[in-house]
Design a protein around this motif. Sequence first.
Motif, short mmCIF file in Angstrom:
data_model
loop_
_atom_site.label_atom_id
_atom_site.label_comp_id
_atom_site.label_asym_id
_atom_site.label_seq_id
_atom_site.Cartn_x
_atom_site.Cartn_y
_atom_site.Cartn_z
N ARG A 92 0.98 -1.28 -0.19
CA ARG A 92 0.07 0.36 -0.25
C ARG A 92 0.67 0.94 -0.46
NH1 ARG A 92 -5.14 0.39 2.24
NH2 ARG A 92 -5.48 -1.86 1.91
N VAL A 93 2.28 1.14 0.53
CA VAL A 93 3.12 2.28 0.90
C VAL A 93 3.63 2.65 -0.74
CG1 VAL A 93 3.57 2.34 3.17
CG2 VAL A 93 4.84 1.37 1.58
N MET A 94 3.44 1.83 -1.28
CA MET A 94 4.30 2.24 -2.51
C MET A 94 2.87 1.87 -3.90
SD MET A 94 7.16 1.42 -2.06
CE MET A 94 8.12 0.75 -4.27
N PHE A 95 2.08 2.71 -3.56
CA PHE A 95 0.74 3.66 -4.64
C PHE A 95 1.01 4.44 -4.61
CE2 PHE A 95 -3.25 0.47 -2.72
CZ PHE A 95 -2.45 -0.43 -2.86
N PRO A 96 1.56 5.04 -4.58
CA PRO A 96 2.68 6.35 -4.75
C PRO A 96 3.49 6.27 -5.81
CG PRO A 96 1.97 7.16 -2.72
CD PRO A 96 1.91 6.10 -2.82
N ARG A 97 4.46 5.19 -5.22
CA ARG A 97 5.73 5.02 -6.70
C ARG A 97 4.78 4.70 -7.83
NH1 ARG A 97 9.89 7.11 -3.74
NH2 ARG A 97 9.60 6.88 -1.43
N THR A 98 3.55 3.43 -7.90
CA THR A 98 3.82 2.81 -8.75
C THR A 98 2.80 3.69 -10.00
OG1 THR A 98 2.85 0.65 -7.42
CG2 THR A 98 1.88 0.64 -9.38
N TYR A 99 2.01 4.68 -9.54
CA TYR A 99 1.67 5.23 -10.44
C TYR A 99 2.33 6.51 -11.08
CZ TYR A 99 -0.51 9.61 -11.70
OH TYR A 99 -1.59 10.92 -12.91
N VAL A 100 3.94 7.02 -10.11
CA VAL A 100 4.86 7.95 -10.61
C VAL A 100 5.64 7.13 -12.02
CG1 VAL A 100 6.70 8.67 -10.27
CG2 VAL A 100 5.22 9.01 -8.38
N SER A 101 5.73 5.67 -11.44
CA SER A 101 6.84 4.65 -12.93
C SER A 101 5.78 4.40 -13.70
CB SER A 101 6.57 3.11 -12.12
OG SER A 101 7.40 2.20 -12.40
N VAL A 102 4.04 4.36 -13.42
CA VAL A 102 3.12 4.28 -15.04
C VAL A 102 3.49 5.31 -15.43
CG1 VAL A 102 1.07 3.08 -15.37
CG2 VAL A 102 2.61 1.76 -13.21
N SER A 103 3.06 6.77 -14.71
CA SER A 103 1.90 7.50 -15.54
C SER A 103 3.74 8.55 -15.71
CB SER A 103 1.09 8.56 -14.47
OG SER A 103 2.38 8.87 -13.44
N GLY A 104 4.45 8.21 -14.92
CA GLY A 104 5.77 8.69 -15.66
C GLY A 104 5.62 10.27 -15.74
N LEU A 105 4.53 10.87 -14.51
CA LEU A 105 4.33 12.20 -13.81
C LEU A 105 5.40 11.62 -12.89
CD1 LEU A 105 1.30 12.41 -15.27
CD2 LEU A 105 3.48 13.65 -16.01
N GLY A 106 5.91 12.83 -12.38
CA GLY A 106 6.76 12.89 -10.85
C GLY A 106 5.70 13.42 -10.04
N MET A 107 5.70 13.35 -8.50
CA MET A 107 4.26 13.98 -7.53
C MET A 107 5.21 14.43 -6.08
SD MET A 107 1.72 11.27 -5.44
CE MET A 107 2.19 10.36 -7.41
N THR A 108 4.04 15.62 -5.95
CA THR A 108 5.16 16.38 -4.68
C THR A 108 3.70 16.97 -3.67
OG1 THR A 108 7.07 17.41 -5.98
CG2 THR A 108 6.19 18.34 -4.57
N LEU A 109 4.05 16.28 -2.80
CA LEU A 109 2.77 17.06 -1.80
C LEU A 109 3.13 18.38 -1.14
CD1 LEU A 109 0.13 16.06 0.28
CD2 LEU A 109 2.27 15.85 2.35
N ASN A 110 2.30 18.46 -1.42
CA ASN A 110 1.90 20.84 -0.88
C ASN A 110 1.39 20.78 0.36
OD1 ASN A 110 2.75 21.04 -4.05
ND2 ASN A 110 0.49 20.77 -4.47
N ASP A 111 0.72 20.31 0.96
CA ASP A 111 -0.18 20.63 1.82
C ASP A 111 -1.15 19.33 1.98
OD1 ASP A 111 -0.76 22.08 4.70
OD2 ASP A 111 -2.22 23.17 3.03
N VAL A 112 -1.36 19.21 3.13
CA VAL A 112 -2.55 18.47 3.76
C VAL A 112 -3.66 19.19 4.45
CG1 VAL A 112 -2.65 16.40 5.62
CG2 VAL A 112 -0.51 16.29 4.63
N THR A 113 -4.81 19.11 4.34
CA THR A 113 -6.03 19.96 5.37
C THR A 113 -6.16 18.54 5.92
OG1 THR A 113 -6.20 21.15 3.08
CG2 THR A 113 -7.87 20.83 4.86
N ILE A 114 -6.98 19.22 6.97
CA ILE A 114 -7.52 18.55 8.88
C ILE A 114 -9.14 18.02 7.54
CG2 ILE A 114 -8.71 17.19 9.75
CD1 ILE A 114 -5.05 16.15 9.44
N ASP A 115 -10.03 17.52 7.51
CA ASP A 115 -11.42 17.91 7.14
C ASP A 115 -12.21 17.49 8.12
OD1 ASP A 115 -10.80 18.41 4.45
OD2 ASP A 115 -10.82 16.00 3.97
N ARG A 116 -11.73 15.98 9.32
CA ARG A 116 -12.37 16.33 10.47
C ARG A 116 -11.16 15.33 11.32
NH1 ARG A 116 -14.72 12.10 8.79
NH2 ARG A 116 -14.34 10.48 9.44
N LEU A 117 -11.65 15.31 13.03
CA LEU A 117 -10.59 15.27 13.45
C LEU A 117 -11.61 14.46 14.48
CD1 LEU A 117 -8.18 14.64 14.88
CD2 LEU A 117 -7.67 16.72 15.49
#
Length: 165
Positions: free
Chosen positions: A82-107
């Motif tokens: 599961r923790v590899m899903f973002p990396r698998t996506y990047v590998s398949v899509s050929g697009l890099g990925m960057t996390l910009n921010d996290v919003t807490i919608d509910r806590l």
Amino acid sequence: MRKILLLLFSILIFALSACQESDEAEVKKEVSETEVKDFIMEYKMITHNVPVPEEAYEVNVLEKVKPYLNDDWYERNEKDKRVMFPRTYVSVSGLGMTLNDVTIDRLEDNPDGEGYAIAYTLNLTIGEEVVEKKGDMKIIKGEPNGFVITYDWEKEIIRNGVRFK
């Protein structure tokens, strides 16, 4: 005399329950949205910052996130990658990925037991496009990072025809 004892006993029970409610309110105040956001941001930076496809299959991602996961969630991630899903996506899509921010919608307190239930939104840049990806997480207090993840799920999105779980 009996009435006085009954009255004193009633007052004692009332006072104890008021103290317990006060303690519960303080427990709920122990965790702030900022603390939770910082924790999730730190964790998701490890899993979701993959600037180029060549870095997609860094083999030690699971070991890097191990301190963030309880034993059951670590074992599940070990099995389903599961923790590899973002990396698998990047590998398949050929697009890099960057996390910009996290919003807490509910806590809120975790209705299933101890800890907290969180609804969050990741703000990511995938290639040139800024996208939002919703998720749910359950955490408990723990070391070494302040919290430990007991559950984490992200809604699947599709970008450039490629599924990103």
